[in-house]
Design a protein around this motif. Structure first.
Motif, PDB file in Angstrom:
ATOM      1  N   UNK A   1       0.817  -1.210   0.000  1.00 12.05           N
ATOM      2  CA  UNK A   1       0.000   0.000   0.000  1.00 12.05           C
ATOM      3  C   UNK A   1       0.846   1.252   0.000  1.00 12.05           C
ATOM      4  N   UNK A   2       1.867   1.292   0.870  1.00 13.07           N
ATOM      5  CA  UNK A   2       2.750   2.460   0.891  1.00 13.07           C
ATOM      6  C   UNK A   2       3.548   2.545  -0.396  1.00 13.07           C
ATOM      7  N   UNK A   3       3.973   1.414  -0.936  1.00  9.80           N
ATOM      8  CA  UNK A   3       4.765   1.420  -2.174  1.00  9.80           C
ATOM      9  C   UNK A   3       3.954   2.050  -3.311  1.00  9.80           C
TER      10      UNK A   3
ATOM     11  N   UNK B   1       8.122   2.658  11.526  1.00  9.46           N
ATOM     12  CA  UNK B   1       8.518   2.873  10.138  1.00  9.46           C
ATOM     13  C   UNK B   1       8.199   4.284   9.634  1.00  9.46           C
ATOM     14  N   UNK B   2       7.706   5.167  10.509  1.00  6.01           N
ATOM     15  CA  UNK B   2       7.346   6.511  10.070  1.00  6.01           C
ATOM     16  C   UNK B   2       8.549   7.257   9.479  1.00  6.01           C
ATOM     17  N   UNK B   3       9.704   7.162  10.142  1.00  3.24           N
ATOM     18  CA  UNK B   3      10.887   7.847   9.635  1.00  3.24           C
ATOM     19  C   UNK B   3      11.299   7.338   8.272  1.00  3.24           C
ATOM     20  N   UNK B   4      11.280   6.020   8.100  1.00  3.65           N
ATOM     21  CA  UNK B   4      11.647   5.433   6.820  1.00  3.65           C
ATOM     22  C   UNK B   4      10.659   5.819   5.727  1.00  3.65           C
ATOM     23  N   UNK B   5       9.365   5.822   6.074  1.00  6.80           N
ATOM     24  CA  UNK B   5       8.359   6.187   5.068  1.00  6.80           C
ATOM     25  C   UNK B   5       8.478   7.658   4.688  1.00  6.80           C
TER      26      UNK B   5
ATOM     27  N   UNK C   1      -5.873   0.565  -6.722  1.00  3.89           N
ATOM     28  CA  UNK C   1      -5.569  -0.799  -6.294  1.00  3.89           C
ATOM     29  C   UNK C   1      -5.441  -0.925  -4.780  1.00  3.89           C
ATOM     30  N   UNK C   2      -5.246   0.185  -4.088  1.00  2.00           N
ATOM     31  CA  UNK C   2      -5.127   0.149  -2.632  1.00  2.00           C
ATOM     32  C   UNK C   2      -6.490  -0.064  -1.989  1.00  2.00           C
TER      33      UNK C   2
ATOM     34  N   UNK D   1      -2.375  11.749   5.417  1.00  2.81           N
ATOM     35  CA  UNK D   1      -2.961  11.151   6.619  1.00  2.81           C
ATOM     36  C   UNK D   1      -3.278   9.672   6.427  1.00  2.81           C
ATOM     37  N   UNK D   2      -3.214   9.193   5.193  1.00  2.00           N
ATOM     38  CA  UNK D   2      -3.438   7.781   4.907  1.00  2.00           C
ATOM     39  C   UNK D   2      -2.185   6.954   5.207  1.00  2.00           C
TER      40      UNK D   2
END
Length: 414
Positions: free
Chosen positions: A13-15, A144-148, A196-197, A134-135
């Motif tokens: 989803x993030x990708x 994982x917030x920092x990495x995202x 697609x998400x 916000x999603x």
């Protein structure tokens, strides 16, 4: 302990969101470049370019808070797809206008339609921006917030670098029609990816729904009463508003460094290159161990690098200074975005993201105006020296006011 630099990207989803950010940024930056060149080439009026930027900025700043309110109340996926669908429709119409379909449009009519499409893009981004930002925290764990944030910034920076290059290349080789067609394809691809998400889960923490005015007031009050978020936004706004130099780089290129258009292009790309390389580096080495300390040092270093650029009369040193401004700005962006995701309650992330977006958009647009006005009144070098000094003084003032945050800096990341 090993650090997985790709951990956020392993979430499908993030990708998709990160890739969509890249595609949409590519499309919009391509559109800005090819339309700006086309209209300026036909009119030779620089004011046309100014109105293009203002047409998008004003509705964005006016409606971002409403977009944040909607993002906190309604389905984020539906909001994004609706806004993005309007952006695609606008892109289709823009292509038809410059193809003179269904009727032949005069040059003035085409200019007004460009303003109209930019206005619509400002409206849609006021809706899609808070929804998407916000999603993201709903898709990944807080660790994982920092990495995202680093990957989100990297995807935007990549689009910001490649968009103008690809746009100019396609325009030169194949013309405006092909460029607008490719922009439309990129926007459609972004829409398909988000489609697609799966829709984000409903927020069970939302209280009895307040009125729109109460909701907007809550978002503003939250930012105002949270010193970490308020100070971080303020630091970024002041640095960009007074320390930004992109708008007057042509002045430095011609009057200070005595270089041509090719050298100006290198100057423009130096900061962007520093930004993207640093954001990728931050996926391996997180700045969140001591976030507040690192944020203050990053903005301070940004001010010093800007000061070096202002005083430099050597092309290589100027490029290096701009590279460092992009690098340090990326550090501050990643830290600020991560702190906002970590410290903001899920039910308020849309509104807080909207407040942040207004600050950033205002500082970018007004910063360009401030740079040009100050350079006209004071000269290019004194104006940038003044701007860098204001940024450094702001860091010192906020560092003094936030000593408690410095003492507990490590706790902010948890």
């Amino acid at each position: 302990m090993s650090h997985d630099a790709l951990v956020a990207l392993k979430n499908p989803g993030f990708r998709r969101i990160a890739l969509t950010s890249l595609l949409v940024t590519l499309a919009l930056l391509m559109q800005d470049v090819v339309l700006g060149y086309e209209l300026y080439n036909r009119t030779r009026d620089p004011l046309v370019l100014g109105w293009m930027g203002l047409a998008e900025a004003l509705p964005y700043m006016a409606l971002s808070l409403i977009g944040g309110h909607w993002a906190d109340r309604y389905n984020k996926r539906t909001l994004w797809l609706t806004g993005h669908g309007l952006m695609i429709v606008s892109a289709v119409w823009l292509w038809l206008v410059f193809e003179d379909v269904p009727v032949t449009f005069t040059l003035q009519e085409k200019i007004w339609w460009v303003y109209g499409v930019n206005f619509m893009n400002g409206l849609t981004r006021a809706i899609t921006g808070p929804a998407l930002h916000s999603w993201i925290p709903l898709l990944i764990p807080p660790t994982q917030y920092g990495n995202s944030s680093a990957w989100t910034s990297a995807s935007w920076q990549t689009g910001a670098i490649l968009g103008p290059v690809i746009g100019g290349f396609v325009y030169a080789l194949a013309g405006l029609s092909w460029a607008l067609g490719i922009i439309l394809v990129l926007l459609v691809m972004g829409g398909v990816l988000i489609g697609l998400n799966a829709a984000p889960y409903a927020q069970s923490t939302v209280r009895e729904r307040p009125s729109v005015s109460e909701s907007l007031r809550e978002g503003i009050q939250f930012v105002w009463q949270n010193p970490t978020i308020l100070y971080s936004i303020t630091l970024d706004m002041v640095a960009v508003l007074f320390g930004g130099v992109v708008a007057i780089l042509p002045v430095f290129a011609t009057e200070v460094l005595m270089i041509g258009a090719d050298g100006l292009g290198i100057l423009r790309s130096a900061a962007a290159l520093g930004a993207i390389l640093t954001t990728i580096l931050l996926t391996f080495f997180s700045p969140m161990s001591q976030p507040w300390r690192n944020l203050l040092w990053a903005v301070f270093a940004f001010g010093i690098a800007t000061l070096v650029f202002a005083l430099s009369e050597h092309f290589f040193l100027s490029c290096l200074a701009l590279f460092l401004t992009g690098a340090f700005d990326s550090v501050s962006v990643v830290i600020r975005e991560t702190l906002m995701q970590t410290l903001t309650p899920p039910e308020m992330r849309g509104r807080v993201s909207a407040v942040n977006g207004i600050f950033i958009k205002a500082s970018n647009e007004l910063g360009a105006f401030e740079s040009g006005l100050a350079a006209k009144l004071m000269g290019a070098v004194p104006s940038v020296v003044m701007g860098a000094t204001v940024a450094l003084i702001t860091v010192a003032v906020i560092a003094k006011k936030s000593r408690r945050l410095l003492r507990h800096s490590g706790a902010l990341a948890t």
